[in-house]
Scaffold this motif. Structure first.
Motif, mmCIF file in Angstrom:
data_model
loop_
_atom_site.group_PDB
_atom_site.id
_atom_site.type_symbol
_atom_site.label_atom_id
_atom_site.label_comp_id
_atom_site.label_asym_id
_atom_site.label_seq_id
_atom_site.Cartn_x
_atom_site.Cartn_y
_atom_site.Cartn_z
ATOM 1 N N SER A 100 0.847 -1.187 0.000
ATOM 2 C CA SER A 100 0.000 0.000 0.000
ATOM 3 C C SER A 100 0.880 1.234 0.000
ATOM 4 O O SER A 100 1.990 1.228 0.543
ATOM 5 C CB SER A 100 -0.919 0.016 1.220
ATOM 6 O OG SER A 100 -0.173 0.202 2.400
ATOM 7 N N ARG A 101 0.415 2.280 -0.606
ATOM 8 C CA ARG A 101 1.196 3.517 -0.654
ATOM 9 C C ARG A 101 1.494 4.069 0.743
ATOM 10 O O ARG A 101 2.601 4.497 0.999
ATOM 11 C CB ARG A 101 0.481 4.536 -1.531
ATOM 12 C CG ARG A 101 0.500 4.132 -2.992
ATOM 13 C CD ARG A 101 -0.241 5.133 -3.879
ATOM 14 N NE ARG A 101 -0.303 4.629 -5.232
ATOM 15 C CZ ARG A 101 -1.362 4.021 -5.745
ATOM 16 N NH1 ARG A 101 -2.447 3.855 -5.029
ATOM 17 N NH2 ARG A 101 -1.345 3.581 -6.979
ATOM 18 N N PRO A 102 0.533 4.018 1.695
ATOM 19 C CA PRO A 102 0.841 4.518 3.046
ATOM 20 C C PRO A 102 1.676 3.550 3.889
ATOM 21 O O PRO A 102 2.109 3.891 4.972
ATOM 22 C CB PRO A 102 -0.529 4.711 3.697
ATOM 23 C CG PRO A 102 -1.548 4.520 2.644
ATOM 24 C CD PRO A 102 -0.904 3.821 1.504
ATOM 25 N N GLY A 103 1.867 2.324 3.408
ATOM 26 C CA GLY A 103 2.688 1.367 4.144
ATOM 27 C C GLY A 103 1.952 0.522 5.166
ATOM 28 O O GLY A 103 2.570 -0.105 6.005
ATOM 29 N N ALA A 104 0.622 0.466 5.088
ATOM 30 C CA ALA A 104 -0.152 -0.300 6.064
ATOM 31 C C ALA A 104 -0.150 -1.794 5.779
ATOM 32 O O ALA A 104 -0.501 -2.576 6.649
ATOM 33 C CB ALA A 104 -1.594 0.207 6.103
ATOM 34 N N TRP A 105 0.235 -2.206 4.576
ATOM 35 C CA TRP A 105 0.317 -3.623 4.260
ATOM 36 C C TRP A 105 1.315 -3.851 3.146
ATOM 37 O O TRP A 105 1.637 -2.943 2.380
ATOM 38 C CB TRP A 105 -1.038 -4.224 3.900
ATOM 39 C CG TRP A 105 -1.712 -3.584 2.715
ATOM 40 C CD1 TRP A 105 -2.642 -2.594 2.750
ATOM 41 C CD2 TRP A 105 -1.491 -3.877 1.326
ATOM 42 N NE1 TRP A 105 -3.013 -2.248 1.471
ATOM 43 C CE2 TRP A 105 -2.315 -3.023 0.582
ATOM 44 C CE3 TRP A 105 -0.680 -4.769 0.648
ATOM 45 C CZ2 TRP A 105 -2.367 -3.037 -0.808
ATOM 46 C CZ3 TRP A 105 -0.718 -4.784 -0.743
ATOM 47 C CH2 TRP A 105 -1.574 -3.923 -1.448
ATOM 48 N N VAL A 106 1.812 -5.077 3.073
ATOM 49 C CA VAL A 106 2.734 -5.486 2.015
ATOM 50 C C VAL A 106 2.536 -6.969 1.746
ATOM 51 O O VAL A 106 2.213 -7.735 2.655
ATOM 52 C CB VAL A 106 4.213 -5.174 2.387
ATOM 53 C CG1 VAL A 106 4.663 -5.979 3.591
ATOM 54 C CG2 VAL A 106 5.140 -5.415 1.206
ATOM 55 N N GLU A 107 2.682 -7.357 0.486
ATOM 56 C CA GLU A 107 2.644 -8.766 0.102
ATOM 57 C C GLU A 107 4.082 -9.250 -0.028
ATOM 58 O O GLU A 107 4.923 -8.567 -0.617
ATOM 59 C CB GLU A 107 1.917 -8.942 -1.230
ATOM 60 C CG GLU A 107 0.456 -8.570 -1.165
ATOM 61 C CD GLU A 107 -0.241 -8.656 -2.508
ATOM 62 O OE1 GLU A 107 0.438 -8.783 -3.558
ATOM 63 O OE2 GLU A 107 -1.481 -8.593 -2.521
ATOM 64 N N LEU A 108 4.365 -10.432 0.509
ATOM 65 C CA LEU A 108 5.701 -11.013 0.450
ATOM 66 C C LEU A 108 5.624 -12.382 -0.224
ATOM 67 O O LEU A 108 5.383 -13.396 0.434
ATOM 68 C CB LEU A 108 6.298 -11.132 1.853
ATOM 69 C CG LEU A 108 6.418 -9.814 2.626
ATOM 70 C CD1 LEU A 108 6.875 -10.079 4.049
ATOM 71 C CD2 LEU A 108 7.367 -8.864 1.928
ATOM 72 N N PRO A 109 5.808 -12.427 -1.547
ATOM 73 C CA PRO A 109 5.748 -13.704 -2.253
ATOM 74 C C PRO A 109 6.870 -14.646 -1.826
ATOM 75 O O PRO A 109 7.976 -14.205 -1.514
ATOM 76 C CB PRO A 109 5.911 -13.303 -3.728
ATOM 77 C CG PRO A 109 5.568 -11.854 -3.784
ATOM 78 C CD PRO A 109 5.969 -11.293 -2.451
ATOM 79 N N ALA A 110 6.555 -15.925 -1.824
ATOM 80 C CA ALA A 110 7.516 -16.992 -1.552
ATOM 81 C C ALA A 110 7.428 -17.985 -2.704
ATOM 82 O O ALA A 110 6.564 -17.854 -3.574
ATOM 83 C CB ALA A 110 7.199 -17.669 -0.223
ATOM 84 N N ALA A 111 8.282 -18.986 -2.701
ATOM 85 C CA ALA A 111 8.302 -19.951 -3.793
ATOM 86 C C ALA A 111 6.955 -20.656 -3.962
ATOM 87 O O ALA A 111 6.550 -20.955 -5.078
ATOM 88 C CB ALA A 111 9.409 -20.975 -3.559
ATOM 89 N N SER A 112 6.247 -20.903 -2.875
ATOM 90 C CA SER A 112 4.996 -21.652 -2.995
ATOM 91 C C SER A 112 3.850 -20.996 -2.239
ATOM 92 O O SER A 112 3.049 -21.655 -1.605
ATOM 93 C CB SER A 112 5.201 -23.081 -2.486
ATOM 94 O OG SER A 112 5.586 -23.065 -1.134
ATOM 95 N N GLY A 113 3.773 -19.697 -2.287
ATOM 96 C CA GLY A 113 2.684 -18.998 -1.632
ATOM 97 C C GLY A 113 3.026 -17.547 -1.416
ATOM 98 O O GLY A 113 3.901 -16.997 -2.081
ATOM 99 N N MET A 114 2.353 -16.948 -0.467
ATOM 100 C CA MET A 114 2.583 -15.549 -0.177
ATOM 101 C C MET A 114 2.146 -15.256 1.256
ATOM 102 O O MET A 114 1.179 -15.837 1.741
ATOM 103 C CB MET A 114 1.796 -14.658 -1.142
ATOM 104 C CG MET A 114 2.039 -13.182 -0.930
ATOM 105 S SD MET A 114 1.287 -12.154 -2.184
ATOM 106 C CE MET A 114 -0.442 -12.463 -1.927
#
Length: 114
Positions: free
Chosen positions: A30-44
């Motif tokens: 998110s632009r304000p930094g309230a969330w982030v997605e962190l992909p992994a090899a077999s999920g997120m």
């Protein structure tokens, strides 16, 4: 569907540094930094700030299926999903599992938040 655990945290940036050190990658945020997605090899993993206790996790799923169809299938199986909601990231649906724990299902529209 793809499973996405949501890890609530007091500080997204610090948690992001930790999970990047474990080997996850940086995804959308998110632009304000309230969330982030962190992909992994077999999920997120999704990191979110929230008013819940830090360390709390919630189960979510990402789908390409219309949420109205998912809701209908849940109702046919005897569950009571909430309404399909328009969100700033697409649409979402929440439903309690047999233990009463909330589960989120998301139909994402990357054009809305990336």
């Amino acid at each position: 569907m793809r499973i996405v655990p949501i890890r609530y945290t007091a500080e997204v940036a610090a948690s992001k540094r930790f999970y990047l050190a474990l080997g996850l990658s940086t995804g959308a945020s998110s632009r304000p930094g309230a969330w982030v997605e962190l992909p992994a090899a077999s999920g997120m993993l999704a990191l979110h700030t929230a008013d819940v206790a830090p360390g709390t996790c919630e189960l979510a799923f990402k789908t390409d299926e219309l949420l109205e169809d998912v809701a209908a299938r849940l109702r046919e199986a005897g569950f009571s999903p909430g309404p399909v909601l328009d969100e700033n990231h697409g649409q979402s649906l929440r439903v309690r599992d047999p233990d009463g724990v909330w589960v989120q299902i998301h139909l994402l529209d990357r054009e809305l938040y990336t």
